[in-house]
Design an enzyme around this catalytic site. Sequence first.
Site, PDB file in Angstrom:
ATOM      1  N   PHE A  84      -1.418   8.287   9.895  1.00 15.14           N
ATOM      2  CA  PHE A  84      -0.849   7.554  11.029  1.00 15.14           C
ATOM      3  C   PHE A  84       0.521   8.098  11.426  1.00 15.14           C
ATOM      4  CE2 PHE A  84      -3.517   4.140   8.913  1.00 15.14           C
ATOM      5  CZ  PHE A  84      -4.631   4.456   9.658  1.00 15.14           C
ATOM      6  N   ARG A 104       0.475   7.344  -4.923  1.00 18.51           N
ATOM      7  CA  ARG A 104       0.815   5.980  -5.293  1.00 18.51           C
ATOM      8  C   ARG A 104      -0.001   5.553  -6.514  1.00 18.51           C
ATOM      9  NH1 ARG A 104      -2.542   2.233  -0.984  1.00 18.51           N
ATOM     10  NH2 ARG A 104      -4.580   3.018  -1.582  1.00 18.51           N
ATOM     11  N   GLU A 116       3.048   2.606  14.597  1.00 22.96           N
ATOM     12  CA  GLU A 116       3.740   3.750  14.004  1.00 22.96           C
ATOM     13  C   GLU A 116       4.583   4.525  15.004  1.00 22.96           C
ATOM     14  OE1 GLU A 116       0.481   3.178  13.845  1.00 22.96           O
ATOM     15  OE2 GLU A 116       0.322   2.361  11.825  1.00 22.96           O
ATOM     16  N   SER A 172       0.817  -1.218   0.000  1.00 19.76           N
ATOM     17  CA  SER A 172       0.000   0.000   0.000  1.00 19.76           C
ATOM     18  C   SER A 172       0.851   1.269   0.000  1.00 19.76           C
ATOM     19  CB  SER A 172      -0.909   0.017   1.236  1.00 19.76           C
ATOM     20  OG  SER A 172      -1.744  -1.119   1.240  1.00 19.76           O
TER      21      SER A 172
END
Lengths: 322, 282
Positions: free
Chosen positions: A88, A171, A63, A42
Site C-alpha cells: 500500500f 514482524r 495511505e 499488524s
Amino acid sequence: MARSHLLLGTTATVQGPYREALIRLGEARGDVVVLGADLGNSTEIDGFRARFPERFFNVGAAEQNEVDVAVGMALEGAVPFVHSFGVFLTRRAYEQVCVQVAMHEANVKLVGVIPGLTSRLGPTHQAIEDLSLMRTLPGMTVIDPADATEIAQLVPALADHQGPVYVRMMRREVPALFDPRTYRFAVGKAVSLADGPDVTVISCGVMLANALEATRELADRGIGASLVHVSTLKPLDEKTILESARRTGAVVTAENHLVVGGLGSAVAEVLSSRSPMPLEPVGLDDTFAVPGTPEYLFDRYGLTSRHIVDAAIRAVGRKPEP
Amino acid sequence: MVPTPLTTPELEHKASELRRLLVEVAHRTGGAYLAQALSGIDLMTALHYRFARCDPGDPDRPDRDRFLLSPGHYALALYVILADRGYFDPDLLWTFKDNGSPLELATHRGTVPGVEVSGGSLGQVLSLGVGMALHARMRGRDHRVFVVMSDGEQDEGQVWEAAAAAAHFGLSNLTAVVDCNGFQVDGPTSEVMNMEPMGDKYRAFGWDVRECDGNHMSAVVDALEELSAKGGDRPGMLVGRTVRGKGVSYMEGSRDFHYARIDADMKDRALDEMFEGDTDTV
C-alpha cells in the site's frame, strides 16, 4: 566452511523486534513521530502508540493522505516513520512518495511491513515489486533487512540518516541470524560472510537464511561460495560486491522479489558496466504469485536454497575457460 | 517584521494592481494560466495581505503562518503577490517560466522564498497542510495553516482523505479556501465532473464552512474574519464562488483560455477594462 563471526549459527528467533526498537527510538528521540493507516497491531506500532500517544497519528486506511501528512510534518522538522503493508505504501501511494517525499528529499521513513511472499493474503498483499519501485526514485534509500538484529540496529540508524528511506519490515517471529555482539548495521554497507573462490552469492532480506544454507550445500558438492549480504539495495555497496565478484568470476543474486528491478537488476547494473561476468538471478520471474504459506510459495516460485544452489552451478558453468 | 494587515479598500486596490500585473506578465512572457490566476487573485490577496501572518523580510521564521498553494497552475498569482511583498526582486517576474528561472510554470518548493510546497500534482497539498497543522498543535505553536485549492482538483480522492482527517483531528488551526471558478481543463466542472454542492460536502465532512462571492473583497474578508474568530475544534473552509478570467471580459465564462497567450491587442483591451473598472476603488 568457516562460519563468520558475525553470525549466531543458531535457529533463534525474536518476537516483534520492530515493536521494541520503535519504542526505544521514541525514548531516545522526541522528534520521531509515528503514522499508521489502520494497521496498528499488524505493523507493530501499537507499542509506540501506547507509550507516546501524543506523537502517534492513525490516519485510517488512507495511505496517500498518510504519506503526505508525514511530509507536512517532516517539512516542519519532525522525523516521521510511516507504516502500512509494503504494497500500500508503494503501489497505492507511489505518486505521493515520488512527488512529495523523494522530490523534496523529505526526511520521511517509509516502513513497508511483510516483505514479498511472506504475506498470507495473496497477490494484493505480496510486495513483490516494492524494491523496484522505490529503487528507481532519485535519492531514495532502500533497505531489506535479513533478521531481528538488523531490524534492532537499523531503526535508530534510519532516524540518524537524513533523507527519505523505504525499508521492508518483518514482524512477529523474526529469525535472529546476526550476532548482535559483533554485527554492526550501517546504511549503504554490505557485509561479506563467506569467501569461497568459485561463485559469489548475493542476498537481501529474508533470502540470507536460504543463501547461508545454499553455501553449505554448495560446499558439500565441492563448490566454494562467497556470500555477500546486501541489506541496503540503494545506495548499493559496489565496492564490496565487486571485490567478491571479481575474486570468484560468477554471481548469483537471491531476493524475495521480482528479479526485475530489485537486487538482481542492481547487481547486473554494476557488473555489466564495471566487470561483466555470468550472473544468475534467483527471485520471482515476471509473475504474480498465488496465496499460500511462505514455505509453499518459496518452493513454487523458485526461492529456496535448492534454487540458489542450482543457479550457482549454472553460473559456475558459464564461467569462461581459464 | 510582519507587515500591517491591509484594510478592505486597500485589499481591493491591491487586487486590481495585481490583476494588471498578471496580464502584463502573461503577455510579456508568452503565456500563463492567466484565467485561473484572475479568478483566484482576490481570495489569495485577502489571505496573504490580511489574514496570514507572513514576514517577507524573514520568510522562513518558525512562527509564520503557512500559506500553501495547492494547484501549482496558479503559480503566477502567488508570484505576483510574493514579488509585490518583497520576497524576491520583482524583475524576476519577467523571467517567468524561462529555462533556468526559479519562477516555474507550476510552483515548486525551494525555488523562491514564500513558495512553501510543490503543487503541480493536484490534490496533495491539503494533506501537507494537515501534517503541518498537526505538527503545530503537537508542539504547542499557535501559527495557522492556510491552504488554497481549486475546484477542479476536488475530483482527486486524496482531497477527501485529507478533508476527513482534518475534521477527525479537530484542526481548528487549518483554514482552506476553494477557488470555485466552475472550470477544469476539459470544460465546465458541471460537465466534466460535478463536485457540487461543494460547501455541503465539506460540512458533511465536519468542516465549518462559509460560502461567498470570491471576487467580492468585502464578502471574502467578512467570511475569513468569521472563520478566524470562530474558535471551536473544526477546520475552516471558505468556498469562494469566482469567475474564471475575472476582470477581462473576453475571458470571463469562456471555455477557452485554460492556458492563455495574450497578444498586444488583447493585453491593451484587458488593461483598458481594468483601469475603467478601477476608478472608483482607490
